[in-house]
Enzyme design. Structure first.
Site, mmCIF file in Angstrom:
data_model
loop_
_atom_site.group_PDB
_atom_site.id
_atom_site.type_symbol
_atom_site.label_atom_id
_atom_site.label_comp_id
_atom_site.label_asym_id
_atom_site.label_seq_id
_atom_site.Cartn_x
_atom_site.Cartn_y
_atom_site.Cartn_z
ATOM 1 C CG ASP A 130 -0.947 4.893 4.883
ATOM 2 O OD1 ASP A 130 -1.417 3.887 4.464
ATOM 3 O OD2 ASP A 130 0.332 4.974 5.325
ATOM 4 C CD GLU A 131 -2.114 1.685 8.158
ATOM 5 O OE1 GLU A 131 -3.295 0.815 8.128
ATOM 6 O OE2 GLU A 131 -1.156 1.135 8.110
ATOM 7 N NE ARG A 136 0.717 -8.242 11.193
ATOM 8 C CZ ARG A 136 0.494 -7.299 10.147
ATOM 9 N NH1 ARG A 136 1.452 -6.285 9.830
ATOM 10 N NH2 ARG A 136 -0.571 -7.420 9.262
ATOM 11 C CE LYS A 187 -0.746 0.318 5.092
ATOM 12 N NZ LYS A 187 0.236 1.417 5.029
ATOM 13 C CB THR A 188 4.024 2.299 1.668
ATOM 14 O OG1 THR A 188 3.631 1.934 3.027
ATOM 15 C CG2 THR A 188 4.714 3.611 2.107
ATOM 16 C CD GLN A 231 -3.717 -5.076 7.910
ATOM 17 O OE1 GLN A 231 -2.786 -5.008 8.834
ATOM 18 N NE2 GLN A 231 -3.867 -4.910 6.847
#
Length: 714
Positions: free
Chosen positions: A218-219, A598, A34-35, A249
């Site tokens: 973002d997020e 993770r 995503k970044t 998330q």
């Protein structure tokens, strides 16, 4: 200029980056890049002269993410991004208010209060207003103020329903006046005042709406109600919002995050095409398939399935231990094995739902000389509440321990001010005696539960109560008689601290089992020495290779080659409190999804049939989340066939197949005449003496004899 970095994007990422004149929601799964998409989008907009560097705003949740975005844009475009509006909500609002300080009714040099500064300001105000800090704790007041600001409410806008909340809101009103008078703003104020300025000042609002034609977020799943309203104001009627997030998330509801903002965005900005980034660049397929299988049980989600081209990888190892000690030993052995084969400690992590679970894991790391770091928190014996309890014990064991005296003489607060302490220190210096001896010299029978003399009586009472009891019982006495437990129970965010205090009792039980002497005084001294050594040993240095221990919440955004998720039992994960809250179970499942994703190469899921928690042995059912993973993805390790029937049988109940032996489904709501409403957690025993564990809303968790419980199913 050739934008070579576009060549690294997959089809869906490229589709998102090159979107034309429309707002978009990019549903970006864990590890899906995503970044890269956000920074590539910024670079693409600027390179193609769709917008100037000053004509866009990008909002993140951490300074680390903002700096990474700036560095990538700089690298991709070969330009200096300095001056671009890329930063956190708080950082951008601060910049906005510095520019318009007069319109915002702030001094040009206004100061920002961080959380600790804010709490100090509230304490100072409470003292001025003569507020009873035991009845209205500063932490509770802080929680109220921040919650109100997150909802966009000033004190005058908050509705109160009882004298207690009304009094707290009155403090909020005075706090607003104090901050205005002193020219300071807390974090919540930065956003609220920015929002108020935009909504009340049309010329400023129109200026920024004309400037920022593209807003990137973002997020997005972590945005609060007020943050979304702020973004909507900036976007106006015609600007474009490019929001990247993952509803699976969203794990910060307790901080005010509103996952419903994702649905609101689609409606408010008429988004027809949600772009899903489902290709994962982090984990193996077995891990991703397990995560997909777990999260699909949530009903309120937009829906996506992660996949990878990097292969299936190893099966997920599921270990069932007979006890928490055995569980910790298994994890330790596997860590040592991986380290021998070349995996660095820093590339391995142990995750757990609750902070208190770290204690037994830490003990095993210390005993085996494995350096470790508690990420995002303190080691068990370094936590303030644990150190407070130990300080009471130290003072009981050694009246000359001035450090212990100073730590607890006014904690919880009992009206012992600096002047009183300075007076004792003067006497101590003149008479070459301890602070305790000085307090004895000045003793006068107390007339209230305040002052140094009351503290002296309290310590003597604790001494009397612990005569002839076990070490664990002595710690339980300290926790309750000192007022520590009640102090943290009255704190909105204090449940974790109470759990740590109760876990200290478990630590004492484990220590006593390995202590050979019968001398109780010696046992107490040796235990105190042990806690000091445990907290001081193996302190991982900044750049040292160290194993990572952390809560699942702290793990978000991180990744490791090898991940252990421990304590996967009903009541722990999912947490028992989640069963009592609306939509709580869905958030717990999202937490499990975050934990699983993770892991890059290997994933271990462990649970224990019995666990020493808060000084009592508890018998547990495995987490329902384990049942949600297909059998073909897992490999069961050391599953004992000798366990009692009740440890296996309730699994049928959890799958909604109640039997005559277990008439109430795990997770179902029941009513008890005395204890009220509750949720069924587990069973224990045989058919003749079967017991049921129920978490009651107002009476806590209780074990009841099923034969006499007379529960009503709702």
């Amino acid at each position: 200029m050739q934008l070579n970095y576009l060549n690294d994007l997959n089809e869906k990422q490229l589709e998102a980056v090159k979107l034309q004149n429309e707002s978009a929601l990019i549903l970006a799964g864990a590890g899906s890049g995503k970044t890269k998409v956000l920074t590539s989008r910024i670079s693409w907009l600027i390179h193609n002269q769709i917008i100037s560097p000053n004509g866009l705003m990008a909002v993140t949740f951490t300074n680390k993410a903002a700096n990474e975005m700036l560095n990538r844009v700089s690298s991709q475009l070969g330009m200096n991004p300095r001056g671009m509006w890329i930063g956190t909500f708080h950082g951008l609002c601060n910049r906005f208010l510095r520019t318009h300080f007069k319109d915002a009714n702030l001094p040009q040099s206004f100061q920002i209060l961080d959380s600790s500064d804010q709490l100090s300001a509230i304490k100072r105000l409470s003292k001025t207003l003569q507020i009873d800090s035991d009845k209205y704790t500063p932490k509770e007041i802080q929680y109220h103020i921040n919650g109100a600001k997150e909802s966009g409410k000033r004190a005058k806008d908050v509705k109160t329903y009882d004298p207690h909340s009304q009094k707290i809101n009155e403090v909020y009103l005075e706090y607003e006046k104090q901050c205005q008078r002193e020219g300071v703003a807390d974090f919540g104020e930065l956003l609220l005042r920015s929002y108020e300025l935009l909504i009340n000042n049309a010329s400023i609002r129109e200026h920024y709406q004309n400037r920022f034609k593209h807003i990137l977020v973002d997020e997005f799943q972590d945005t609060s109600e007020l943050q979304y309203r702020w973004l909507k104001l900036l976007a106006g009627e015609s600007n474009i919002i490019f929001a990247v997030g993952d509803d699976d998330q969203s794990i910060y509801a307790f901080r005010g995050a509103n996952v419903g903002n994702m649905q609101s965005l689609q409606k408010d900005f008429k988004i027809q095409n949600v772009i899903k980034l489902e290709q994962n660049y982090r984990s193996k397929n077995n891990i991703l398939n397990a995560a997909n299988s777990i999260i699909k049980n949530n009903e309120k989600r937009l829906g996506k399935d992660l996949w990878t081209s990097s292969g299936d990888g190893d099966p997920i190892r599921v270990f069932r231990a007979l006890s928490d000690t055995e569980e910790a030993k298994y994890i330790l052995d596997e860590i040592k094995m991986h380290h021998r084969t070349g995996v660095a400690f820093k590339d391995m992590a142990i995750l757990y739902r609750s902070n208190a679970q770290s204690r037994i894991l830490e003990h095993n790391m210390v005993s085996n000389n494995i350096p470790y770091r508690v990420y995002g928190g303190l080691r068990f014996f370094e936590r303030a509440e644990v150190k407070h309890a130990l300080a009471y014990l130290r003072l009981v064991a050694n009246k000359s321990d001035d450090n212990a005296f100073l730590r607890v003489v006014n904690f919880p607060t009992r009206g012992v001010g600096n002047r009183s302490i300075e007076g004792l220190q003067d006497i101590s210096k003149m008479t070459s005696s301890s602070l305790w001896d000085s307090a004895i010299r000045e003793y006068k029978p107390p007339t209230s539960e305040k002052g140094v003399s009351f503290f002296v009586d309290l310590i003597k009472k604790i001494e009397d109560e612990i005569q002839g009891v076990t070490l664990a019982e002595a710690i339980d006495v300290v926790i309750n008689f000192s007022g520590l437990k009640n102090h943290y129970l009255n704190d909105k965010d204090g449940q974790d601290r109470v759990s740590n205090l109760e876990e200290l009792v478990s630590a004492a039980i484990t220590f006593s089992e390995n202590f050979d002497e019968n001398d109780r005084n010696l046992e107490l001294i040796e235990f105190l020495n042990y806690t000091t050594l445990e907290s001081g040993e193996l302190q991982a240095k900044a750049n040292q290779d160290a194993l990572q221990l952390m809560t699942i919440h702290s793990a978000k955004g991180l990744e490791f080659d090898v991940v252990f998720i421990s304590g996967l039992e009903e009541g722990l994960c999912p947490h028992e409190q989640s069963l009592m809250e609306a939509e709580g179970l869905e958030e717990e499942r999202r937490l499990m999804y975050v934990a699983v994703t993770r892991a890059k190469e290997k994933l271990y899921l462990t649970y224990s049939q019995s666990r020493l928690m808060y000084g009592q042995t508890q018998y547990n059912l495995s987490s329902r989340f384990l049942d949600e993973i297909p059998e073909n993805l897992i490999k069961k390790i050391n599953i004992s066939e000798k366990s009692n029937a009740f440890l296996n049988e309730p699994a049928k109940v959890r799958k909604n197949e109640p039997s005559k032996s277990f008439p109430y489904k795990i997770g179902s709501t029941v009513l008890h005449k005395k204890f009220g409403y509750g949720v069924v957690l587990s069973y224990e025993g045989s058919s003749n003496d079967l017991r049921i564990q129920v978490a009651f809303q107002s009476s806590g968790t209780k074990w009841l004899a099923l034969e006499f419980a007379k529960l009503e199913t709702l």
